[in-house]
Motif scaffolding. Structure first.
Motif, PDB file in Angstrom:
ATOM      1  N   GLY A 102       8.677   8.880  -6.043  1.00 19.47           N
ATOM      2  CA  GLY A 102       8.485   7.617  -5.348  1.00 19.47           C
ATOM      3  C   GLY A 102       7.746   6.559  -6.139  1.00 19.47           C
ATOM      4  N   TYR A 103       7.793   6.646  -7.455  1.00 14.60           N
ATOM      5  CA  TYR A 103       7.158   5.603  -8.268  1.00 14.60           C
ATOM      6  C   TYR A 103       7.964   4.311  -8.160  1.00 14.60           C
ATOM      7  CZ  TYR A 103       4.787   9.538 -10.553  1.00 14.60           C
ATOM      8  OH  TYR A 103       4.055  10.666 -10.824  1.00 14.60           O
ATOM      9  N   LYS A 104       7.276   3.191  -7.980  1.00 15.57           N
ATOM     10  CA  LYS A 104       7.959   1.902  -7.927  1.00 15.57           C
ATOM     11  C   LYS A 104       8.096   1.291  -9.314  1.00 15.57           C
ATOM     12  CE  LYS A 104       9.180  -0.228  -4.964  1.00 15.57           C
ATOM     13  NZ  LYS A 104      10.544  -0.304  -4.394  1.00 15.57           N
ATOM     14  N   MET A 105       7.205   1.640 -10.226  1.00 14.39           N
ATOM     15  CA  MET A 105       7.248   1.060 -11.557  1.00 14.39           C
ATOM     16  C   MET A 105       6.552   1.987 -12.551  1.00 14.39           C
ATOM     17  SD  MET A 105       5.997  -2.743 -12.769  1.00 14.39           S
ATOM     18  CE  MET A 105       7.117  -3.513 -11.592  1.00 14.39           C
ATOM     19  N   VAL A 106       7.113   2.090 -13.763  1.00  9.04           N
ATOM     20  CA  VAL A 106       6.493   2.848 -14.843  1.00  9.04           C
ATOM     21  C   VAL A 106       6.187   1.872 -15.972  1.00  9.04           C
ATOM     22  CG1 VAL A 106       6.711   4.747 -16.473  1.00  9.04           C
ATOM     23  CG2 VAL A 106       7.794   4.925 -14.220  1.00  9.04           C
ATOM     24  N   LEU A 107       4.914   1.691 -16.252  1.00  6.47           N
ATOM     25  CA  LEU A 107       4.492   0.775 -17.305  1.00  6.47           C
ATOM     26  C   LEU A 107       4.260   1.527 -18.608  1.00  6.47           C
ATOM     27  CD1 LEU A 107       1.839  -1.277 -15.268  1.00  6.47           C
ATOM     28  CD2 LEU A 107       4.263  -1.815 -15.599  1.00  6.47           C
ATOM     29  N   THR A 108       4.222   0.790 -19.710  1.00  3.27           N
ATOM     30  CA  THR A 108       3.903   1.401 -20.997  1.00  3.27           C
ATOM     31  C   THR A 108       2.564   0.872 -21.486  1.00  3.27           C
ATOM     32  OG1 THR A 108       4.658   1.761 -23.278  1.00  3.27           O
ATOM     33  CG2 THR A 108       5.144  -0.364 -22.319  1.00  3.27           C
ATOM     34  N   ALA A 113       0.838  -1.189   0.000  1.00  2.61           N
ATOM     35  CA  ALA A 113       0.000   0.000   0.000  1.00  2.61           C
ATOM     36  C   ALA A 113       0.876   1.243   0.000  1.00  2.61           C
ATOM     37  CB  ALA A 113      -0.915  -0.011   1.225  1.00  2.61           C
ATOM     38  N   GLY A 114       0.501   2.216  -0.806  1.00  2.93           N
ATOM     39  CA  GLY A 114       1.249   3.461  -0.857  1.00  2.93           C
ATOM     40  C   GLY A 114       2.340   3.475  -1.903  1.00  2.93           C
ATOM     41  N   GLU A 115       2.706   2.303  -2.430  1.00  6.53           N
ATOM     42  CA  GLU A 115       3.714   2.241  -3.478  1.00  6.53           C
ATOM     43  C   GLU A 115       3.014   2.420  -4.822  1.00  6.53           C
ATOM     44  OE1 GLU A 115       5.814  -1.381  -2.990  1.00  6.53           O
ATOM     45  OE2 GLU A 115       6.979  -0.654  -1.298  1.00  6.53           O
ATOM     46  N   LYS A 116       3.393   3.436  -5.547  1.00 11.86           N
ATOM     47  CA  LYS A 116       2.622   3.859  -6.708  1.00 11.86           C
ATOM     48  C   LYS A 116       3.191   3.333  -8.023  1.00 11.86           C
ATOM     49  CE  LYS A 116       0.167   7.975  -8.286  1.00 11.86           C
ATOM     50  NZ  LYS A 116      -0.017   9.416  -8.084  1.00 11.86           N
ATOM     51  N   ILE A 117       2.284   2.809  -8.855  1.00  9.49           N
ATOM     52  CA  ILE A 117       2.625   2.394 -10.209  1.00  9.49           C
ATOM     53  C   ILE A 117       1.927   3.350 -11.165  1.00  9.49           C
ATOM     54  CG2 ILE A 117       2.397   0.590 -11.953  1.00  9.49           C
ATOM     55  CD1 ILE A 117       2.495  -1.458  -9.759  1.00  9.49           C
ATOM     56  N   VAL A 118       2.664   3.866 -12.131  1.00  8.48           N
ATOM     57  CA  VAL A 118       2.086   4.774 -13.124  1.00  8.48           C
ATOM     58  C   VAL A 118       2.347   4.211 -14.510  1.00  8.48           C
ATOM     59  CG1 VAL A 118       2.304   6.836 -11.682  1.00  8.48           C
ATOM     60  CG2 VAL A 118       4.219   6.132 -13.132  1.00  8.48           C
ATOM     61  N   TYR A 119       1.771   4.851 -15.511  1.00 13.04           N
ATOM     62  CA  TYR A 119       1.995   4.366 -16.877  1.00 13.04           C
ATOM     63  C   TYR A 119       2.114   5.524 -17.853  1.00 13.04           C
ATOM     64  CZ  TYR A 119      -3.042   5.133 -17.721  1.00 13.04           C
ATOM     65  OH  TYR A 119      -4.295   5.689 -17.847  1.00 13.04           O
TER      66      TYR A 119
END
Length: 205
Positions: free
Chosen positions: A156-162, A41-47
């Protein structure tokens, strides 16, 4: 005698995926579902929408235009040489009967050598264009990856998706997680600044 086309879209699509690796959180801060680890929780994934990024990244558009121009010029040059070669063959076919045996042998040898030269030129041109494309796409990949790493560290993004329409593992994503516009604006600003500096340097020379 066709030069292979520049297929930037496919190569570039992969350039916009970056998994930002950071230190693993303590076990107490993670959860698990059916045995598979999930993001705490709180760990953010963006794209990022790679379609929009490709369509609007100034650096990519300039590279695409330049490479397409080179490809068309090379193709036109090869076509012109091929047409001239075909004309020579036609002239030989018309006049060959009037030549002596040694003249025919010499002409045929010359035409064969020219054909081999055209084939070699076609191959070397295709290879050169493919190499230049690969180098340019690596630069684009490096630029995007470097910025996404910097942005992830800051926010603080943990992952950036495409995400790409029709070719994506993301079936749905909340628009609040879409950072395409932010990334695109920053990349274009960075590229325009670098281009301006390069122009100033060239002017001073």
């Amino acid at each position: 005698m066709n030069v292979s086309k520049i297929a930037l879209g496919v190569a570039a699509a992969a350039a916009f995926m970056s998994a930002c690796q950071q230190e693993t959180k303590p076990a107490a801060e993670t959860t698990a579902t059916t045995g598979e680890a999930t993001v705490a929780a709180g760990e953010k994934i963006v794209y990022v929408n790679s379609d929009s990024l490709l369509a609007n990244y100034a650096y990519f558009k300039e590279v695409r235009t330049r490479l397409e121009g080179k490809s068309k010029k090379a193709e036109a040059d090869l076509r012109s040489k091929a047409e001239a070669f075909q004309k020579e063959i036609g002239e030989y076919q018309q006049n060959g009967q009037a030549m002596s045996a040694s003249q025919r042998a010499s002409t045929e040898q010359r035409l064969q050598q020219k054909q081999q030269q055209l084939q070699a030129l076609n191959q070397s041109t295709s290879t050169q264009l493919a190499t230049e494309e690969s180098e340019e796409m690596k630069k684009i990949y490096d630029n995007v990856e470097a910025y996404l790493k910097k942005l992830s560290d800051e926010k603080g993004y943990k992952m950036v998706l495409t995400y790409s329409r029709g070719n994506s593992a993301i079936l749905y994503g909340d628009e609040s997680l879409d950072i395409t516009h932010e990334v695109l604006s920053a990349l274009n600003e960075q590229y325009n600044a670098e281009k301006a500096d390069s122009t100033k340097t060239e002017t001073k020379k």
